[in-house]
Design a protein around this motif. Structure first.
Motif, PDB file in Angstrom:
ATOM      1  N   LEU A 518     -15.439  13.007 -19.518  1.00 17.60           N
ATOM      2  CA  LEU A 518     -15.983  11.892 -18.755  1.00 17.60           C
ATOM      3  C   LEU A 518     -17.247  11.356 -19.425  1.00 17.60           C
ATOM      4  CD1 LEU A 518     -15.589  13.233 -15.106  1.00 17.60           C
ATOM      5  CD2 LEU A 518     -14.395  11.275 -16.093  1.00 17.60           C
ATOM      6  N   GLY A 520     -21.198   9.723 -19.606  1.00 14.31           N
ATOM      7  CA  GLY A 520     -22.498   9.980 -18.997  1.00 14.31           C
ATOM      8  C   GLY A 520     -22.859  11.444 -18.880  1.00 14.31           C
ATOM      9  N   GLY A 523     -20.234  13.927 -17.678  1.00 14.27           N
ATOM     10  CA  GLY A 523     -19.341  14.342 -18.761  1.00 14.27           C
ATOM     11  C   GLY A 523     -19.936  15.461 -19.591  1.00 14.27           C
ATOM     12  N   GLN A 552     -20.891  11.558  -7.408  1.00 13.00           N
ATOM     13  CA  GLN A 552     -21.242  11.261  -8.800  1.00 13.00           C
ATOM     14  C   GLN A 552     -20.064  11.511  -9.735  1.00 13.00           C
ATOM     15  OE1 GLN A 552     -24.934  13.322  -9.722  1.00 13.00           O
ATOM     16  NE2 GLN A 552     -25.928  12.475  -7.909  1.00 13.00           N
ATOM     17  N   ALA A 556     -18.083   8.709 -12.049  1.00 12.12           N
ATOM     18  CA  ALA A 556     -17.803   8.863 -13.487  1.00 12.12           C
ATOM     19  C   ALA A 556     -16.361   8.463 -13.795  1.00 12.12           C
ATOM     20  CB  ALA A 556     -18.068  10.303 -13.917  1.00 12.12           C
ATOM     21  N   GLU A 559     -16.098   4.567 -13.326  1.00 12.00           N
ATOM     22  CA  GLU A 559     -16.691   3.775 -14.407  1.00 12.00           C
ATOM     23  C   GLU A 559     -15.735   3.597 -15.586  1.00 12.00           C
ATOM     24  OE1 GLU A 559     -20.484   5.608 -15.269  1.00 12.00           O
ATOM     25  OE2 GLU A 559     -21.514   4.008 -14.159  1.00 12.00           O
TER      26      GLU A 559
END
Length: 719
Positions: A518, A520, A523, A552, A556, A559
């Protein structure tokens, strides 16, 4: 990279002294006193040329969270600024603490809030306002009606002002009018917000606080609304400017009072009550004033029971403000009992609402009549909450203004951060006295997964059709398959097993083809994942931010345009205030387009099978409330092996999970969230993460991996 991010990213790195000095210079230039003081302290206490940094408390970004934007910004003026004034400006904590300390010091010095005494003004014209625009100061800026005195220790506290002329001006406005400022005059702060426009599509990057410059950038590059929705980030930043009292100036000309001297303030007070278009049921019995949310009933004693008519109306206004918190109106939390944070917050909202309404009707600085015992207990609770949350007063004053606007039937079009219009009008970049950018809100557009499941999530309206493009459900690892051939003389038994469905170990690729990471910080924390019967289990005790982490993770996936079905039992679904706050705090505009939320499943097992045909990720908060058996879960994971499941499970004091440990059968990842009264001290660690590093630590509050590699020796710690 902005200043706050630069500072926070120092953690876990080795930095040269010269690099710290450069950041210090930048912090001083941008007047970020928190960062400047912390670096200055480190440099003064250490002569090292190299520093191993471990930041104990991260700096919060300048921008407000989504929840704070909805609460605070409507009562503040928006001002477009020139870039020369700094993109990050003053730390918001400096401003919050400035106001909070004034309120705390006032309670400790005076014994109560500054308006808890009988003062009767001459009408609404007596309220503090801007000299140029003639607009009254609202929300937290209402404190300009009070003077700041200082005790022997130099602590400021508030006392009411008996204005000659109730106006304030900036120093430049004083010069422009040809007036002069008296010697030793003290400045006051007016809080406002500006906007950081940050555009980055991988090719074009642009960042500014100047709206005109950003408008020109959009026109020059022919950017569409779709481009802006995908790649524009707008960050509101709280700031302040200084003003001086008109009474401290000479040479100013003042307008004639606009108030009608024939209007009786008490009649005006009654007219405000009569103008409430959506009132509760009024009763006038007994000797107690109260609002009852369960019945939507407001009771007032007879006006003759009060020593003064003004006190009667102030008490009435207090209860009216409470009534706006009803679910069918502004839907505030009104469940708190005396001594709780929610009770203190609602009482402060009502108290401030009464003050604002008194000002509107010409009865300034009245208060509802309370016993000395109540005020002592109330002030103790209030001070405690103010010390724990320096945004407490600012948020309460904003909610109060919103309540008063509701009672008075004023437009609420500006109650969210302004959105970029297709052809923005030119606005001045100077401070007070010039035009303000009006705000506009559009809601209810169904996009992404929300549209397919019939769930509406508030997002910015998009008038253009989304560009069609094929995007994989997950980001695949780019490593190529590299199969090995089976040796020619391999065991005959192995060949027979292959006929029965076995695969030779000699044919295994270097890495499975559908492994993904993932984007960010999430990830970095979860590392390599594979969507084959994947089950991520988030566990922990109460107050460990499990739900925050789950949202959150959902963001992820969203996004990267992977649809997520989020079953939210804990918060009550998409209509819950807590859920909306969680979405605002933990998701981005891009991510939430692909997250759909439901609060209850009538037939969980059957409905989950339907979800598996639509989405790639299913998150449940919590697995206990989901009410499916371990066998049913195993069936779903087997029948739909590419679905990624993520469950939250609360842990009992003895370490066992609610609903039994069977539901945690063979998870691919187990995340433990530590509980702590302070959300900043809650972290997630990995107990199991198939084939990955378990040493990482993730902060749900700061949304980043912290202490990624612990150093054996630290020359100092930034505290």
């Amino acid at each position: 990279m902005d200043l706050v991010t630069t500072f926070n990213n120092l953690s876990g790195t080795t930095v040269k002294r010269s690099a710290l000095k450069a950041i210090l210079t930048k912090a001083k230039k941008q007047k970020h006193t928190v960062i400047a003081n912390r670096i200055q302290k480190v440099l003064q206490q250490n002569d090292d040329l190299l520093f191993d940094i471990e930041i104990m408390d991260f700096i919060e970004p300048a921008g407000l969270s989504g929840a704070e934007q909805r609460i605070i910004l409507p009562t503040l003026e928006y001002i477009s600024e020139e870039d020369s004034e700094g993109l990050n400006g003053v730390s918001p904590d400096d401003i919050y603490s400035y106001i909070t300390n004034l309120i705390i010091n006032t309670i400790e010095k005076v014994g109560h809030l500054p308006w808890q005494k009988d003062w009767v003004g001459s009408g609404a014209d007596g309220a503090a306002k801007n000299y140029v625009s003639k607009k009254e100061y609202t929300g937290a800026n209402f404190l300009l009606n009070f003077d700041i005195k200082f005790d022997k220790e130099g602590k400021g506290y508030l006392v009411p002002i008996n204005f000659i002329q109730p106006y304030y001006l900036t120093f430049n406005q004083i010069k422009e009018t040809g007036a002069s400022l008296k010697k030793d005059s003290k400045a006051r702060r007016v809080i406002y917000y500006t906007m950081i426009f940050s555009f980055d599509n991988g090719t074009l990057q642009f960042k500014t606080t100047d709206r005109e410059k950003f408008t020109e950038f959009v026109k020059t590059h022919g950017l569409t609304k779709e481009d802006l929705k995908e790649h524009l980030q707008k960050i509101p930043v709280i700031k302040y400017y200084n003003v001086f009292r008109a009474d401290d100036c000479t040479g100013l000309k003042f307008p004639e009072p606009t108030g009608n001297e024939n209007v009786n303030p008490i009649e005006q007070a009654q007219s405000l009550i009569d103008g409430y278009k959506d009132p509760p049921t009024y009763t006038f019995v007994g000797d107690k004033a109260y609002y009852q949310p369960s019945t939507d009933k407001l009771n007032m004693p007879n006006i003759k029971a009060f020593k003064k008519e003004a006190s009667y109306y102030c008490t009435y206004f207090h209860e009216l403000t409470h009534s706006t918190g009803a679910k069918k109106r502004l839907n505030r939390d009104m469940s708190g009992t005396f001594g709780s944070k929610s009770y203190a917050f609602e009482e402060l909202i009502a108290e401030l609402g009464a003050v604002f309404m008194c000002s509107e009707s010409g009865i300034l600085f009245q208060t509802k009549e309370n016993s000395a015992k109540y005020l002592k207990g109330w002030n103790k609770v209030l001070v405690n909450e103010l010390e724990n949350d320096n945004r407490f007063f600012l948020k309460a004053s904003a909610q109060s203004q919103k309540a008063v606007n509701y009672i008075l039937g004023r437009s609420t079009d500006s109650e969210e951060v302004e959105t970029l219009k297709e052809s923005p009008k030119k606005v001045a970049t100077k401070r007070p006295g010039k035009k303000k950018v009006k705000t506009k809100v559009t809601k209810g557009k169904k996009v992404g997964l929300s549209a397919s499941l019939g769930v509406t999530i508030d997002v910015r309206k998009n008038t253009q059709e989304r560009k069609k493009r094929v995007v994989p459900a997950v980001v695949k690892n780019p490593v190529r398959e590299s199969k090995k051939t089976i040796a020619s003389g391999q065991n005959k038994s192995l060949s027979e097993l292959e006929k029965l469905g076995f695969v030779s170990a000699g044919s295994a690729p270097q890495e499975a083809k559908d492994v993904f990471v993932l984007g960010g910080e999430i990830g970095k924390f979860l590392q390599k994942q594979q969507p084959h019967k994947a089950l991520i289990l988030i566990k922990g005790n109460k107050h460990s931010s499990k739900s925050q982490l789950a949202m959150q993770i959902a963001n992820a996936f969203g996004e990267q345009q992977t649809p997520v079905a989020y079953i939210d039992y804990e918060q009550g679904g998409i209509e819950s205030k807590d859920t909306v706050d969680s979405i605002n705090r933990n998701t981005t505009e891009a991510g939430r387009k692909y997250i759909a939320i439901k609060g209850y499943l009538e037939n969980p097992f059957e409905e989950l099978q339907g979800f598996c045909k639509v989405v790639k990720v299913i998150i449940a908060d919590s697995v206990t409330d989901l009410k499916i058996t371990a066998d049913q879960l195993n069936y779903l994971r087997t029948k739909y092996p590419k679905i990624i499941w993520c469950f939250i499970s609360q842990v009992k004091e003895n370490g066992a999970m609610y609903g039994g440990n069977k539901m945690a059968h063979n998870p691919t990842s187990v995340i433990h969230c530590s509980s702590h009264p302070d959300p900043k001290q809650r972290f997630a660690t990995l107990e199991k993460n198939r084939g990955n590093d378990l040493a990482l630590k993730y902060s749900m509050y700061y949304k980043k991996v912290v202490n990624q590699h612990k150093k054996e020796k630290l020359s100092f710690k930034v505290k």
